[in-house]
Design a protein around this motif. Structure first.
Motif, PDB file in Angstrom:
ATOM      1  N   MET A 189     -13.629 -98.999 -24.591  1.00  0.00           N
ATOM      2  CA  MET A 189     -14.179 -99.535 -25.839  1.00  0.00           C
ATOM      3  C   MET A 189     -13.537-100.876 -26.148  1.00  0.00           C
ATOM      4  O   MET A 189     -12.313-101.012 -26.096  1.00  0.00           O
ATOM      5  N   LYS A 190     -14.372-101.882 -26.458  1.00  0.00           N
ATOM      6  CA  LYS A 190     -13.871-103.213 -26.766  1.00  0.00           C
ATOM      7  C   LYS A 190     -14.404-103.643 -28.137  1.00  0.00           C
ATOM      8  O   LYS A 190     -15.608-103.531 -28.402  1.00  0.00           O
ATOM      9  N   VAL A 191     -13.505-104.155 -28.968  1.00  0.00           N
ATOM     10  CA  VAL A 191     -13.869-104.549 -30.331  1.00  0.00           C
ATOM     11  C   VAL A 191     -13.529-106.018 -30.542  1.00  0.00           C
ATOM     12  O   VAL A 191     -12.408-106.454 -30.247  1.00  0.00           O
ATOM     13  N   LEU A 192     -14.486-106.779 -31.053  1.00  0.00           N
ATOM     14  CA  LEU A 192     -14.268-108.182 -31.392  1.00  0.00           C
ATOM     15  C   LEU A 192     -14.106-108.302 -32.901  1.00  0.00           C
ATOM     16  O   LEU A 192     -15.021-107.971 -33.655  1.00  0.00           O
ATOM     17  N   HIS A 193     -12.939-108.753 -33.337  1.00  0.00           N
ATOM     18  CA  HIS A 193     -12.700-109.007 -34.750  1.00  0.00           C
ATOM     19  C   HIS A 193     -13.005-110.469 -35.041  1.00  0.00           C
ATOM     20  O   HIS A 193     -12.514-111.366 -34.336  1.00  0.00           O
ATOM     21  N   LEU A 194     -13.795-110.698 -36.071  1.00  0.00           N
ATOM     22  CA  LEU A 194     -14.247-112.047 -36.408  1.00  0.00           C
ATOM     23  C   LEU A 194     -13.784-112.405 -37.814  1.00  0.00           C
ATOM     24  O   LEU A 194     -14.052-111.672 -38.780  1.00  0.00           O
ATOM     25  N   ILE A 195     -13.074-113.546 -37.945  1.00  0.00           N
ATOM     26  CA  ILE A 195     -12.554-113.998 -39.234  1.00  0.00           C
ATOM     27  C   ILE A 195     -12.448-115.511 -39.189  1.00  0.00           C
ATOM     28  O   ILE A 195     -12.314-116.092 -38.105  1.00  0.00           O
ATOM     29  N   SER A 196     -12.497-116.174 -40.330  1.00  0.00           N
ATOM     30  CA  SER A 196     -12.535-117.636 -40.325  1.00  0.00           C
ATOM     31  C   SER A 196     -11.291-118.249 -39.687  1.00  0.00           C
ATOM     32  O   SER A 196     -11.367-119.243 -38.982  1.00  0.00           O
ATOM     33  N   GLY A 197     -10.125-117.676 -39.961  1.00  0.00           N
ATOM     34  CA  GLY A 197      -8.886-118.202 -39.386  1.00  0.00           C
ATOM     35  C   GLY A 197      -8.038-118.976 -40.366  1.00  0.00           C
ATOM     36  O   GLY A 197      -6.873-119.268 -40.097  1.00  0.00           O
ATOM     37  N   ILE A 215     -19.987-112.516 -26.717  1.00  0.00           N
ATOM     38  CA  ILE A 215     -20.126-111.075 -26.933  1.00  0.00           C
ATOM     39  C   ILE A 215     -20.839-110.413 -25.761  1.00  0.00           C
ATOM     40  O   ILE A 215     -20.423-109.357 -25.259  1.00  0.00           O
ATOM     41  N   GLN A 216     -21.903-111.056 -25.287  1.00  0.00           N
ATOM     42  CA  GLN A 216     -22.672-110.485 -24.184  1.00  0.00           C
ATOM     43  C   GLN A 216     -21.906-110.551 -22.865  1.00  0.00           C
ATOM     44  O   GLN A 216     -21.913-109.596 -22.086  1.00  0.00           O
ATOM     45  N   ALA A 217     -21.219-111.672 -22.634  1.00  0.00           N
ATOM     46  CA  ALA A 217     -20.488-111.824 -21.374  1.00  0.00           C
ATOM     47  C   ALA A 217     -19.305-110.861 -21.287  1.00  0.00           C
ATOM     48  O   ALA A 217     -19.015-110.310 -20.225  1.00  0.00           O
ATOM     49  N   GLU A 218     -18.640-110.652 -22.423  1.00  0.00           N
ATOM     50  CA  GLU A 218     -17.454-109.786 -22.455  1.00  0.00           C
ATOM     51  C   GLU A 218     -17.813-108.314 -22.677  1.00  0.00           C
ATOM     52  O   GLU A 218     -16.962-107.439 -22.591  1.00  0.00           O
ATOM     53  N   GLN A 219     -19.072-108.069 -23.001  1.00  0.00           N
ATOM     54  CA  GLN A 219     -19.575-106.699 -23.214  1.00  0.00           C
ATOM     55  C   GLN A 219     -18.782-105.940 -24.297  1.00  0.00           C
ATOM     56  O   GLN A 219     -18.299-104.824 -24.078  1.00  0.00           O
ATOM     57  N   PHE A 220     -18.680-106.576 -25.453  1.00  0.00           N
ATOM     58  CA  PHE A 220     -18.035-105.910 -26.582  1.00  0.00           C
ATOM     59  C   PHE A 220     -18.936-104.801 -27.109  1.00  0.00           C
ATOM     60  O   PHE A 220     -20.163-104.917 -27.117  1.00  0.00           O
ATOM     61  N   GLY A 255     -27.485-107.104 -30.576  1.00  0.00           N
ATOM     62  CA  GLY A 255     -27.633-105.671 -30.791  1.00  0.00           C
ATOM     63  C   GLY A 255     -26.308-104.931 -30.934  1.00  0.00           C
ATOM     64  O   GLY A 255     -26.271-103.699 -30.924  1.00  0.00           O
ATOM     65  N   ILE A 256     -25.221-105.666 -31.091  1.00  0.00           N
ATOM     66  CA  ILE A 256     -23.900-105.057 -31.179  1.00  0.00           C
ATOM     67  C   ILE A 256     -23.761-104.220 -32.447  1.00  0.00           C
ATOM     68  O   ILE A 256     -24.362-104.530 -33.475  1.00  0.00           O
ATOM     69  N   VAL A 299      -8.921-104.968 -28.124  1.00  0.00           N
ATOM     70  CA  VAL A 299      -9.292-105.827 -29.251  1.00  0.00           C
ATOM     71  C   VAL A 299      -9.117-107.305 -28.919  1.00  0.00           C
ATOM     72  O   VAL A 299      -8.204-107.693 -28.195  1.00  0.00           O
ATOM     73  N   THR A 300     -10.016-108.106 -29.459  1.00  0.00           N
ATOM     74  CA  THR A 300      -9.947-109.566 -29.356  1.00  0.00           C
ATOM     75  C   THR A 300     -10.210-110.140 -30.735  1.00  0.00           C
ATOM     76  O   THR A 300     -11.043-109.623 -31.485  1.00  0.00           O
ATOM     77  N   LEU A 301      -9.510-111.209 -31.057  1.00  0.00           N
ATOM     78  CA  LEU A 301      -9.686-111.875 -32.345  1.00  0.00           C
ATOM     79  C   LEU A 301     -10.397-113.198 -32.128  1.00  0.00           C
ATOM     80  O   LEU A 301      -9.959-114.030 -31.325  1.00  0.00           O
ATOM     81  N   ALA A 302     -11.518-113.416 -32.835  1.00  0.00           N
ATOM     82  CA  ALA A 302     -12.248-114.674 -32.773  1.00  0.00           C
ATOM     83  C   ALA A 302     -12.107-115.394 -34.106  1.00  0.00           C
ATOM     84  O   ALA A 302     -12.293-114.797 -35.173  1.00  0.00           O
ATOM     85  N   ILE A 303     -11.766-116.677 -34.046  1.00  0.00           N
ATOM     86  CA  ILE A 303     -11.544-117.472 -35.258  1.00  0.00           C
ATOM     87  C   ILE A 303     -12.327-118.773 -35.170  1.00  0.00           C
ATOM     88  O   ILE A 303     -12.748-119.199 -34.090  1.00  0.00           O
TER      89      ILE A 303
END
Length: 356
Positions: free
Chosen positions: A1-9, A73-78, A100-101, A31-35
């Motif tokens: 299971m992979k989760v992408l966390h998204l926040i402004s930073g 998201i698609q390439a990393e298959q979150f 579709g995530i 988990v990965t953090l995207a900012i």
């Protein structure tokens, strides 16, 4: 299971700490953090070993970042997108439709109040934010009260999971910071963004009602700093603007009481951090505060916007055995608001959502 966390930073307050401490509990591969911008959050996340990816924007209105995020998201298959804050929530609308995530959020503040004093833009963004909030697959509420707030917006209670915030509790308090206040002064620490929703003006009004004034330390920065400095000019002997600080624990350890005067909160991490330093709390009756503070035993709870009640609470604190109250608060908080319970409850929801 992979989760992408998204926040402004750009966050410097409780949401920043919440995200970092939560992600630290998971395996790095999970988990990965995207900012969208570099800042204290990204710096601390990388230092904690959290994979952090920058999707830089030319401005906060630069929507070209959405295509890059969708490809990522698609390439990393979150499996799951976990958004934090208004901007990330708005962008989540596109990302869910495009990829579709599965999409979840932690609501760190009242979405109806995020753009207070924002004028016409604020009104527009509030409507967009409220729309985004209703599009998600699941929600984390950091108190039962906040769960009810989400339900009142028309969100199914089955989609809302109450998960209390948590922090690391230490066996000993931090070393006290050196404060530039008179010896034997009664010190109140207020850790809060300089934003209208945090109630700083009510604090100023309360202080004006006191004959014996404590020294109030304002820790944090924000959009109305100049306005607040102007309004506190007559209180400059007892109100101290310290700006953004990394030694909050040390400041709490040197203080007698922690203060929260917000009009709205979910479950403020700042109060848990104060509890870890064994000091009692004065707080408005917001979010899950009632689940942390026992009035008269570990602190004081007052109505939001009530300067007279705040003045009375400060008088009470200045006459109380704050050390004994702080120790009692620590015992309660460390037993009920740990990071372990935060991690377990969050992962259970992830597993359930990902398996649908």
């Amino acid at each position: 299971m992979k989760v992408l966390h998204l926040i402004s930073g750009g966050e410097t307050g409780g949401s920043r700490k919440h995200v970092i401490t939560l992600l630290e509990q998971f395996e790095p591969s999970e988990v990965t953090l995207a900012i969208f911008q570099e800042g204290a959050l990204a710096e601390e996340a990388r230092a904690a070993g959290i994979r952090t990816e920058l999707f830089a924007q030319k401005s906060r209105y630069d929507l070209s970042v959405l295509k890059r995020l969708a490809k990522f998201i698609q390439a990393e298959q979150f499996d799951i997108l976990h958004s934090h804050g208004p901007r990330a929530n708005l962008f989540g609308i596109y990302l869910k439709k495009k990829t579709g995530i599965r999409w979840v959020t932690t609501v760190h503040s009242d979405p109806a109040l995020d753009f207070v004093k924002g004028g016409v833009k604020g009104t527009i963004f509030t409507k967009l934010s409220m729309y985004a909030i209703r599009q998600m697959d699941h929600y984390f509420a950091v108190s039962d009260r906040f769960k009810q707030n989400l339900v009142s917006l028309g969100i199914s209670a089955e989609k809302v999971q109450t998960v209390y915030n948590g922090i690391y509790f230490t066996e000993e308090p931090a070393e006290s910071a050196l404060l530039h206040v008179p010896d034997h002064a009664f010190v109140i620490a207020m850790v809060a963004r300089l934003h209208p929703i945090k109630g700083h003006e009510i604090v100023f009004d309360a202080l004006r009602q006191l004959e014996m004034k404590p020294h109030v330390l304002l820790i944090g920065d924000g959009p109305i700093e100049d306005e607040l400095r102007e309004k506190a000019k007559d209180l400059q002997d007892c109100v101290h603007f310290l700006g953004f600080r990394k030694d909050v624990a040390n400041i709490y350890a040197a203080s007698d009481v922690a203060l929260l005067a917000s009009y709205s909160e979910s479950f403020p991490l700042a109060l848990l951090e104060a509890a870890n330093e064994r000091i009692p709390l004065i707080s408005t009756d917001v979010g899950g505060v009632g689940e942390l503070i026992t009035p008269g035993e570990t602190g004081w709870i007052i109505g939001a916007g009530d300067a007279h009640a705040l003045a009375d609470a400060i008088r009470g604190a200045m006459q109380a055995d704050v050390k004994a109250m702080g120790e009692k608060l620590y015992e309660h908080a460390s037993s009920n608001f740990s990071l372990d319970q935060l991690h377990k409850a969050t992962k259970e929801v992830y597993v359930k959502i990902a398996s649908r």
